[in-house]
Motif scaffolding. Structure first.
Motif, mmCIF file in Angstrom:
data_model
loop_
_atom_site.group_PDB
_atom_site.id
_atom_site.type_symbol
_atom_site.label_atom_id
_atom_site.label_comp_id
_atom_site.label_asym_id
_atom_site.label_seq_id
_atom_site.Cartn_x
_atom_site.Cartn_y
_atom_site.Cartn_z
ATOM 1 N N GLN A 48 0.847 -1.196 0.000
ATOM 2 C CA GLN A 48 0.000 0.000 0.000
ATOM 3 C C GLN A 48 0.878 1.240 0.000
ATOM 4 O O GLN A 48 1.933 1.275 0.641
ATOM 5 C CB GLN A 48 -0.883 0.043 1.246
ATOM 6 C CG GLN A 48 -2.051 -0.912 1.260
ATOM 7 C CD GLN A 48 -2.865 -0.766 2.536
ATOM 8 O OE1 GLN A 48 -2.591 -1.393 3.546
ATOM 9 N NE2 GLN A 48 -3.877 0.091 2.485
ATOM 10 N N HIS A 49 0.405 2.252 -0.715
ATOM 11 C CA HIS A 49 1.122 3.523 -0.719
ATOM 12 C C HIS A 49 0.153 4.634 -1.097
ATOM 13 O O HIS A 49 -0.748 4.440 -1.906
ATOM 14 C CB HIS A 49 2.279 3.495 -1.728
ATOM 15 C CG HIS A 49 2.980 4.812 -1.867
ATOM 16 N ND1 HIS A 49 3.829 5.295 -0.915
ATOM 17 C CD2 HIS A 49 2.919 5.764 -2.848
ATOM 18 C CE1 HIS A 49 4.277 6.481 -1.289
ATOM 19 N NE2 HIS A 49 3.732 6.786 -2.459
ATOM 20 N N GLU A 71 12.049 18.959 -9.739
ATOM 21 C CA GLU A 71 12.985 17.975 -9.184
ATOM 22 C C GLU A 71 12.712 17.743 -7.700
ATOM 23 O O GLU A 71 12.724 16.600 -7.224
ATOM 24 C CB GLU A 71 14.421 18.464 -9.383
ATOM 25 C CG GLU A 71 15.498 17.539 -8.831
ATOM 26 C CD GLU A 71 15.547 16.184 -9.525
ATOM 27 O OE1 GLU A 71 16.057 15.216 -8.910
ATOM 28 O OE2 GLU A 71 15.071 16.077 -10.673
ATOM 29 N N ARG A 72 12.485 18.823 -6.988
ATOM 30 C CA ARG A 72 12.208 18.706 -5.553
ATOM 31 C C ARG A 72 10.938 17.902 -5.318
ATOM 32 O O ARG A 72 10.900 17.028 -4.437
ATOM 33 C CB ARG A 72 12.066 20.095 -4.948
ATOM 34 C CG ARG A 72 11.675 20.088 -3.486
ATOM 35 C CD ARG A 72 11.707 21.486 -2.915
ATOM 36 N NE ARG A 72 11.227 21.516 -1.552
ATOM 37 C CZ ARG A 72 11.384 22.542 -0.731
ATOM 38 N NH1 ARG A 72 12.014 23.623 -1.137
ATOM 39 N NH2 ARG A 72 10.907 22.495 0.503
ATOM 40 N N ALA A 73 9.891 18.173 -6.094
ATOM 41 C CA ALA A 73 8.628 17.454 -5.926
ATOM 42 C C ALA A 73 8.809 15.968 -6.204
ATOM 43 O O ALA A 73 8.292 15.109 -5.478
ATOM 44 C CB ALA A 73 7.563 18.047 -6.841
ATOM 45 N N MET A 74 9.545 15.634 -7.276
ATOM 46 C CA MET A 74 9.761 14.227 -7.612
ATOM 47 C C MET A 74 10.534 13.517 -6.508
ATOM 48 O O MET A 74 10.193 12.390 -6.114
ATOM 49 C CB MET A 74 10.513 14.107 -8.939
ATOM 50 C CG MET A 74 10.754 12.660 -9.360
ATOM 51 S SD MET A 74 11.692 12.483 -10.893
ATOM 52 C CE MET A 74 13.344 12.899 -10.320
ATOM 53 N N GLN A 75 11.579 14.150 -5.993
ATOM 54 C CA GLN A 75 12.393 13.518 -4.958
ATOM 55 C C GLN A 75 11.590 13.296 -3.678
ATOM 56 O O GLN A 75 11.771 12.286 -2.997
ATOM 57 C CB GLN A 75 13.629 14.375 -4.670
ATOM 58 C CG GLN A 75 14.617 14.462 -5.829
ATOM 59 C CD GLN A 75 15.091 13.085 -6.309
ATOM 60 O OE1 GLN A 75 15.243 12.134 -5.514
ATOM 61 N NE2 GLN A 75 15.304 12.957 -7.619
ATOM 62 N N LYS A 76 10.703 14.227 -3.353
ATOM 63 C CA LYS A 76 9.841 14.051 -2.181
ATOM 64 C C LYS A 76 8.942 12.825 -2.346
ATOM 65 O O LYS A 76 8.778 12.018 -1.419
ATOM 66 C CB LYS A 76 8.975 15.300 -1.995
ATOM 67 C CG LYS A 76 9.706 16.487 -1.409
ATOM 68 C CD LYS A 76 9.734 16.387 0.105
ATOM 69 C CE LYS A 76 10.265 17.667 0.727
ATOM 70 N NZ LYS A 76 10.310 17.587 2.193
ATOM 71 N N GLN A 77 8.354 12.684 -3.546
ATOM 72 C CA GLN A 77 7.462 11.547 -3.795
ATOM 73 C C GLN A 77 8.242 10.230 -3.787
ATOM 74 O O GLN A 77 7.772 9.222 -3.242
ATOM 75 C CB GLN A 77 6.726 11.730 -5.126
ATOM 76 C CG GLN A 77 5.766 12.904 -5.188
ATOM 77 C CD GLN A 77 4.520 12.719 -4.339
ATOM 78 O OE1 GLN A 77 4.240 11.637 -3.835
ATOM 79 N NE2 GLN A 77 3.750 13.792 -4.174
ATOM 80 N N LEU A 78 9.412 10.232 -4.375
ATOM 81 C CA LEU A 78 10.223 9.006 -4.401
ATOM 82 C C LEU A 78 10.670 8.608 -3.002
ATOM 83 O O LEU A 78 10.697 7.412 -2.661
ATOM 84 C CB LEU A 78 11.439 9.202 -5.303
ATOM 85 C CG LEU A 78 11.176 9.144 -6.816
ATOM 86 C CD1 LEU A 78 12.418 9.549 -7.593
ATOM 87 C CD2 LEU A 78 10.715 7.750 -7.239
ATOM 88 N N ALA A 83 9.882 4.837 1.604
ATOM 89 C CA ALA A 83 9.467 4.496 2.963
ATOM 90 C C ALA A 83 8.412 3.394 2.948
ATOM 91 O O ALA A 83 8.428 2.490 3.794
ATOM 92 C CB ALA A 83 8.920 5.746 3.655
ATOM 93 N N SER A 84 7.491 3.445 1.976
ATOM 94 C CA SER A 84 6.475 2.395 1.866
ATOM 95 C C SER A 84 7.104 1.063 1.479
ATOM 96 O O SER A 84 6.694 0.003 1.961
ATOM 97 C CB SER A 84 5.418 2.796 0.829
ATOM 98 O OG SER A 84 4.686 3.921 1.268
ATOM 99 N N LEU A 85 8.104 1.090 0.589
ATOM 100 C CA LEU A 85 8.817 -0.142 0.215
ATOM 101 C C LEU A 85 9.477 -0.773 1.433
ATOM 102 O O LEU A 85 9.388 -1.987 1.657
ATOM 103 C CB LEU A 85 9.870 0.172 -0.848
ATOM 104 C CG LEU A 85 9.368 0.497 -2.253
ATOM 105 C CD1 LEU A 85 10.510 1.027 -3.120
ATOM 106 C CD2 LEU A 85 8.741 -0.729 -2.908
ATOM 107 N N LEU A 86 10.154 0.051 2.246
ATOM 108 C CA LEU A 86 10.818 -0.460 3.442
ATOM 109 C C LEU A 86 9.796 -1.031 4.419
ATOM 110 O O LEU A 86 10.021 -2.079 5.035
ATOM 111 C CB LEU A 86 11.612 0.664 4.114
ATOM 112 C CG LEU A 86 12.810 1.221 3.327
ATOM 113 C CD1 LEU A 86 13.423 2.399 4.071
ATOM 114 C CD2 LEU A 86 13.854 0.128 3.102
ATOM 115 N N PRO A 93 18.408 -0.131 1.236
ATOM 116 C CA PRO A 93 18.377 1.127 1.993
ATOM 117 C C PRO A 93 18.427 2.374 1.118
ATOM 118 O O PRO A 93 18.210 3.481 1.611
ATOM 119 C CB PRO A 93 19.626 1.035 2.869
ATOM 120 C CG PRO A 93 20.581 0.207 2.061
ATOM 121 C CD PRO A 93 19.737 -0.790 1.321
ATOM 122 N N GLU A 94 18.739 2.217 -0.174
ATOM 123 C CA GLU A 94 18.877 3.365 -1.062
ATOM 124 C C GLU A 94 17.526 3.792 -1.644
ATOM 125 O O GLU A 94 16.739 2.966 -2.073
ATOM 126 C CB GLU A 94 19.833 3.021 -2.216
ATOM 127 C CG GLU A 94 21.254 2.694 -1.773
ATOM 128 C CD GLU A 94 21.944 3.891 -1.162
ATOM 129 O OE1 GLU A 94 21.668 5.022 -1.628
ATOM 130 O OE2 GLU A 94 22.735 3.699 -0.219
#
Length: 488
Positions: A48-49, A71-78, A83-86, A93-94
């Motif tokens: 879930q995400h 770029e900032r918006a994309m990096q925030k979403q990624l 965090a959801s993947l973890l 960890p990357e």
């Protein structure tokens, strides 16, 4: 879960099917998409995400170039997706460097999961994840077309409140996702009857009269109705939401548009222009009132507002099919612009102290007309013509020295050669039709009859709360539809 039976059945069918399923769920913000999906598949999610709202981020972007902002918006979403993947068991960890990598890691994570039933993957608020120049759609195409569509045990569900994005980029996609959705679910606001069921489920004791008023304030949006406590009256709850010192919905109008549309100020300007005229405006009149040019841009804006259940498009009776009108139909917006927008210095108990004021009485009359416009299927069912094809409209004719004018709240033009002239009256008891109203109604009937084909007959229908009082004029109406009918 209250209501949503048809939507639950669609989700159940997708869960039980023997093929890979890609389901898109869309509808206006706060309508209950996340709750529907979460309740339907509790215990069956393998991933879930939910995307991050762009509202807070946009407030921090002052001074950034367009490229830096994207770029900032994309990096925030990624980072949030990482965090959801973890959380779901990914050991890397990357943070993913792109959406292609993010979806590949999600794919590998899903593949490792074990389940005796379908594996349910849910990506909520998908449009928020598609930031400028991020390549999100391309990555989504790659995930589904290369891997997802071949997994017969996969139920992939995406949801979004930006309904124009969902329809343009996903449902009506002309690229790699063309025709890939196996099922789509549009989640509409709840009906009046479903709202009654919701209050009962929540233990709130409230009359049908006040349920109708609650709908006229909040619309059929469960997010707005759910917090009402069992000890509160409706007037207390309205004050708590809009007029108290810590009013929970005082800024909701702005949040609603900022979280769904990329151009919220333009959208709000259109809604405010439509609010100023009950029957709505033409495209040319919208341009005149807002400065938004009548072209492809305005078409997209109007379609987006209609898709999100804020406005409706219709052709006014007697004016042919040449030019549509656009009418504000969202009850929450009607209420907010009537009593909250730009109104300063109102007391914390404003609604409780003014329920009998002429201002609120007048608003009730107009808001009830809108409620009826939103419940035409229930009206037709009450008239016994649910299966008859029909068109719905309003009608206004300005009078002059030569001709009588008139306004009709709702016309239902039926394929069985009957036109229902509907008069909406919100009353605290049985509505009493007096002589002056009887004469006005007769004049309106004459105006409509002149414009109808000769084969049509006019039936007068009273839409009201508790029926009609017994006097010499009660038989003016062929039918009477009450709140009890509207709540079925």
């Amino acid at each position: 879960m209250v209501g949503r039976k048809r939507e639950q059945q669609k989700l159940k069918s997708a869960f039980q099917s023997r093929r890979a399923e890609f389901v898109g769920v869309y509808g206006r913000r706060r309508v209950g998409k996340t709750y529907l999906i979460s309740e339907s598949f509790a215990g069956n999610f393998v991933f879930q995400h939910a995307g991050l709202s762009p509202v807070e981020e946009e407030q921090k972007e002052a001074g950034l170039t367009e490229e830096e902002s994207a770029e900032r918006a994309m990096q925030k979403q990624l980072a949030h997706f990482h965090a959801s993947l973890l959380r779901e068991g990914d050991a890397n960890p990357e943070k993913p460097k792109s959406w292609e990598e993010a979806f590949f890691r999600m794919e590998r994570l899903i593949a490792k999961k074990r389940s005796k039933t379908k594996k349910v993957v849910f990506l909520d608020e998908l449009p928020w994840m598609d930031t400028p120049k991020a390549g999100f759609i391309t990555a989504l195409e790659g995930f589904w077309n290369t891997w997802g569509c071949h997994q017969n045990d996969l139920l992939f569900i995406v949801a979004g409140s930006a309904t124009s994005w969902m329809t343009d980029k996903l449902i009506n996609n002309h690229g790699g996702l063309y025709g890939r959705l196996t099922r789509e679910i549009r989640l509409d606001p709840m009906t009046l009857g479903e709202c009654k069921e919701l209050f009962k489920e929540n233990g709130v004791v409230i009359s049908d009269y006040d349920i109708a008023q609650a709908y006229m304030v909040f619309g059929g949006i469960p997010y707005y109705l759910n917090p009402m406590e069992s000890w509160q009256s409706l007037a207390q709850y309205v004050d708590e939401c809009f007029f108290s010192g810590k009013a929970t919905l005082k800024r909701e109008f702005d949040r609603l548009f900022e979280s769904v549309f990329t151009n919220p100020d333009t959208m709000k300007s259109i809604v405010k222009a439509l609010f100023c005229r009950r029957i709505g405006l033409t495209r040319a009149e919208i341009e005149e009132n807002t400065g938004v040019k009548t072209g492809g841009g305005l078409t997209r804006y109007l379609n987006a507002l209609a898709d999100s259940d804020f406005i409706v498009e219709y052709f006014p009776f007697g004016m042919g099919k040449r030019e549509p009108y656009y009418r504000l139909s969202d009850p929450f917006c009607w209420f907010y612009l009537s009593f909250v927008e730009g109104k300063k210095g109102l007391p914390a108990n404003f609604w409780q102290g003014n329920t009998a004021s002429q201002r609120i009485v007048s608003w009730r009359g107009l808001a009830f007309e809108n409620l009826c416009f939103l419940h035409v299927p229930q009206i037709k069912a009450a008239l016994g013509v649910a299966a008859v094809t029909s068109e719905e409209s309003a009608f206004t004719k300005r009078g002059d020295s030569q001709e009588q004018g008139g306004q009709i709240d709702l016309l239902i033009l039926r394929a069985d050669n009957i036109t229902d002239l509907c008069e909406a009256k919100f009353a605290s008891g049985r509505y009493k039709l007096g002589k002056s109203e009887y004469l006005k109604l007769s004049d309106r009937e004459a105006i409509v009859s002149e414009l109808l084909p000769k084969k049509h007959a006019v039936h007068k229908v009273l839409l009201t709360t508790f029926g009609i009082a017994d006097n010499e004029y009660r038989w003016t109406f062929n039918s009477v539809v009450t709140l009890e009918d509207l709540m079925k």
